[in-house]
Design a protein around this motif. Sequence first.
Motif, PDB file in Angstrom:
ATOM      1  N   ALA A 137       0.825  -1.206   0.000  1.00 24.81           N
ATOM      2  CA  ALA A 137       0.000   0.000   0.000  1.00 24.81           C
ATOM      3  C   ALA A 137       0.863   1.262   0.000  1.00 24.81           C
ATOM      4  O   ALA A 137       0.564   2.234  -0.711  1.00 24.81           O
ATOM      5  CB  ALA A 137      -0.925  -0.013   1.213  1.00 24.81           C
ATOM      6  N   MET A 138       1.946   1.246   0.774  1.00 21.54           N
ATOM      7  CA  MET A 138       2.805   2.435   0.853  1.00 21.54           C
ATOM      8  C   MET A 138       3.481   2.739  -0.480  1.00 21.54           C
ATOM      9  O   MET A 138       3.619   3.904  -0.870  1.00 21.54           O
ATOM     10  CB  MET A 138       3.856   2.234   1.942  1.00 21.54           C
ATOM     11  CG  MET A 138       3.304   2.291   3.349  1.00 21.54           C
ATOM     12  SD  MET A 138       4.592   2.040   4.592  1.00 21.54           S
ATOM     13  CE  MET A 138       3.614   2.105   6.090  1.00 21.54           C
ATOM     14  N   VAL A 139       3.918   1.705  -1.186  1.00 21.22           N
ATOM     15  CA  VAL A 139       4.579   1.924  -2.476  1.00 21.22           C
ATOM     16  C   VAL A 139       3.616   2.572  -3.465  1.00 21.22           C
ATOM     17  O   VAL A 139       3.966   3.539  -4.165  1.00 21.22           O
ATOM     18  CB  VAL A 139       5.128   0.592  -3.028  1.00 21.22           C
ATOM     19  CG1 VAL A 139       5.550   0.745  -4.485  1.00 21.22           C
ATOM     20  CG2 VAL A 139       6.308   0.123  -2.200  1.00 21.22           C
ATOM     21  N   LEU A 140       2.384   2.064  -3.544  1.00 21.34           N
ATOM     22  CA  LEU A 140       1.416   2.639  -4.478  1.00 21.34           C
ATOM     23  C   LEU A 140       1.043   4.065  -4.092  1.00 21.34           C
ATOM     24  O   LEU A 140       0.956   4.952  -4.953  1.00 21.34           O
ATOM     25  CB  LEU A 140       0.162   1.763  -4.527  1.00 21.34           C
ATOM     26  CG  LEU A 140       0.313   0.384  -5.179  1.00 21.34           C
ATOM     27  CD1 LEU A 140      -1.039  -0.301  -5.266  1.00 21.34           C
ATOM     28  CD2 LEU A 140       0.925   0.487  -6.565  1.00 21.34           C
ATOM     29  N   ILE A 141       0.814   4.290  -2.802  1.00 19.22           N
ATOM     30  CA  ILE A 141       0.438   5.639  -2.369  1.00 19.22           C
ATOM     31  C   ILE A 141       1.602   6.609  -2.571  1.00 19.22           C
ATOM     32  O   ILE A 141       1.407   7.764  -2.991  1.00 19.22           O
ATOM     33  CB  ILE A 141      -0.018   5.610  -0.900  1.00 19.22           C
ATOM     34  CG1 ILE A 141      -1.327   4.820  -0.782  1.00 19.22           C
ATOM     35  CG2 ILE A 141      -0.210   7.019  -0.364  1.00 19.22           C
ATOM     36  CD1 ILE A 141      -1.789   4.596   0.639  1.00 19.22           C
ATOM     37  N   ALA A 142       2.823   6.151  -2.294  1.00 16.03           N
ATOM     38  CA  ALA A 142       3.989   7.014  -2.510  1.00 16.03           C
ATOM     39  C   ALA A 142       4.149   7.358  -3.986  1.00 16.03           C
ATOM     40  O   ALA A 142       4.493   8.502  -4.341  1.00 16.03           O
ATOM     41  CB  ALA A 142       5.243   6.327  -1.989  1.00 16.03           C
ATOM     42  N   ALA A 146       4.054  11.078  -5.549  1.00 17.28           N
ATOM     43  CA  ALA A 146       5.170  11.592  -6.351  1.00 17.28           C
ATOM     44  C   ALA A 146       4.690  12.158  -7.682  1.00 17.28           C
ATOM     45  O   ALA A 146       5.297  13.103  -8.218  1.00 17.28           O
ATOM     46  CB  ALA A 146       6.189  10.478  -6.589  1.00 17.28           C
ATOM     47  N   GLY A 147       3.623  11.590  -8.227  1.00 19.88           N
ATOM     48  CA  GLY A 147       3.118  12.077  -9.509  1.00 19.88           C
ATOM     49  C   GLY A 147       2.078  13.171  -9.388  1.00 19.88           C
ATOM     50  O   GLY A 147       1.506  13.593 -10.399  1.00 19.88           O
ATOM     51  N   PRO A 173      -8.617  13.685  -3.172  1.00 17.46           N
ATOM     52  CA  PRO A 173      -9.265  13.486  -4.484  1.00 17.46           C
ATOM     53  C   PRO A 173      -8.288  13.101  -5.590  1.00 17.46           C
ATOM     54  O   PRO A 173      -8.618  12.275  -6.454  1.00 17.46           O
ATOM     55  CB  PRO A 173      -9.911  14.848  -4.763  1.00 17.46           C
ATOM     56  CG  PRO A 173     -10.154  15.433  -3.413  1.00 17.46           C
ATOM     57  CD  PRO A 173      -8.991  14.991  -2.585  1.00 17.46           C
ATOM     58  N   LEU A 174      -7.086  13.681  -5.576  1.00 20.46           N
ATOM     59  CA  LEU A 174      -6.107  13.323  -6.600  1.00 20.46           C
ATOM     60  C   LEU A 174      -5.586  11.899  -6.408  1.00 20.46           C
ATOM     61  O   LEU A 174      -5.192  11.235  -7.372  1.00 20.46           O
ATOM     62  CB  LEU A 174      -4.938  14.315  -6.577  1.00 20.46           C
ATOM     63  CG  LEU A 174      -5.253  15.741  -7.052  1.00 20.46           C
ATOM     64  CD1 LEU A 174      -4.041  16.646  -6.879  1.00 20.46           C
ATOM     65  CD2 LEU A 174      -5.699  15.737  -8.518  1.00 20.46           C
ATOM     66  N   LEU A 175      -5.580  11.444  -5.163  1.00 20.92           N
ATOM     67  CA  LEU A 175      -5.114  10.079  -4.873  1.00 20.92           C
ATOM     68  C   LEU A 175      -6.231   9.043  -4.970  1.00 20.92           C
ATOM     69  O   LEU A 175      -5.979   7.857  -4.754  1.00 20.92           O
ATOM     70  CB  LEU A 175      -4.515  10.014  -3.463  1.00 20.92           C
ATOM     71  CG  LEU A 175      -3.057  10.426  -3.292  1.00 20.92           C
ATOM     72  CD1 LEU A 175      -2.658  10.316  -1.832  1.00 20.92           C
ATOM     73  CD2 LEU A 175      -2.133   9.565  -4.142  1.00 20.92           C
TER      74      LEU A 175
END
Length: 257
Positions: A137-142, A146-147, A173-175
């Motif tokens: 989960a942390m990798v995807l959220i990070a 970043a983008g 909302p962006l995430l």
Amino acid sequence: MRAGDTVTLPLVGVAPDLMPKEARRAAAPKPEDDRITGTTWQDFTRGKGVGTLNRVDATELGYPGMKIEAVKDGRVVETATADDDGTFSFSSKADGALLRLPAGNFAQPYNGLDWLGPSLVTPAIIGSYIWMWAGFAMVLIAAGLAGMPRELLEAARVDGANEWQVFRRVTVPLLAPVLAVVTVTLMINVLKVFDLVFIIAPGSSQDDANVLALELYRKGFASDQPGIASAIAVFLLLLVIPVMWFNVRRLRREVRR
């Protein structure tokens, strides 16, 4: 069994030196007019030709704490616990019932660490699951953070938004697409989790930490009940389908964009 009857439940299989310390010399059941009485005991006496089968002998011990259930019309109407000498009794409510020894009498008690005992095994498995999937989960959220366009965050701050408002009205909302992927993936994995429960929970605690996938395995392979196992598999599929449908629908919307 009827009120006034006596019943004997002789058992073997426990070594004499492993009998409970509180076990006392077994006593034969005494009939009572308004009760069903009985004795459960270790029907074994050392020595060749010593002792009589299915009869309480002088040196034989009772099974203290043994649970006995009275079953009538498929349900338990009363439960009795044997005394130190193995004797037990039922009231008139058990009249006409069949007596049985529940499987819990023969399950080995849990003697390991408390955090794998019945009361804490589920939180222990939950903690292990979080530890195992937190990195994913942390990798995807990070990657999503970043983008994220920094200009939008700075514009919100310039317009007077505080950090909580920036987080709630801009960052989240962006995430949302990333959070949806994480949520759907973890929901599917929670529904079909099997390995953690099977490996972490000892046999004596598996009933307290049971999940659908583990019950499917136990019914299909351990209890030889393929019909129930198939029903659980279909039910599990029905639970997963809505989550999969939501994920597919979300992906199609993103492709159209």
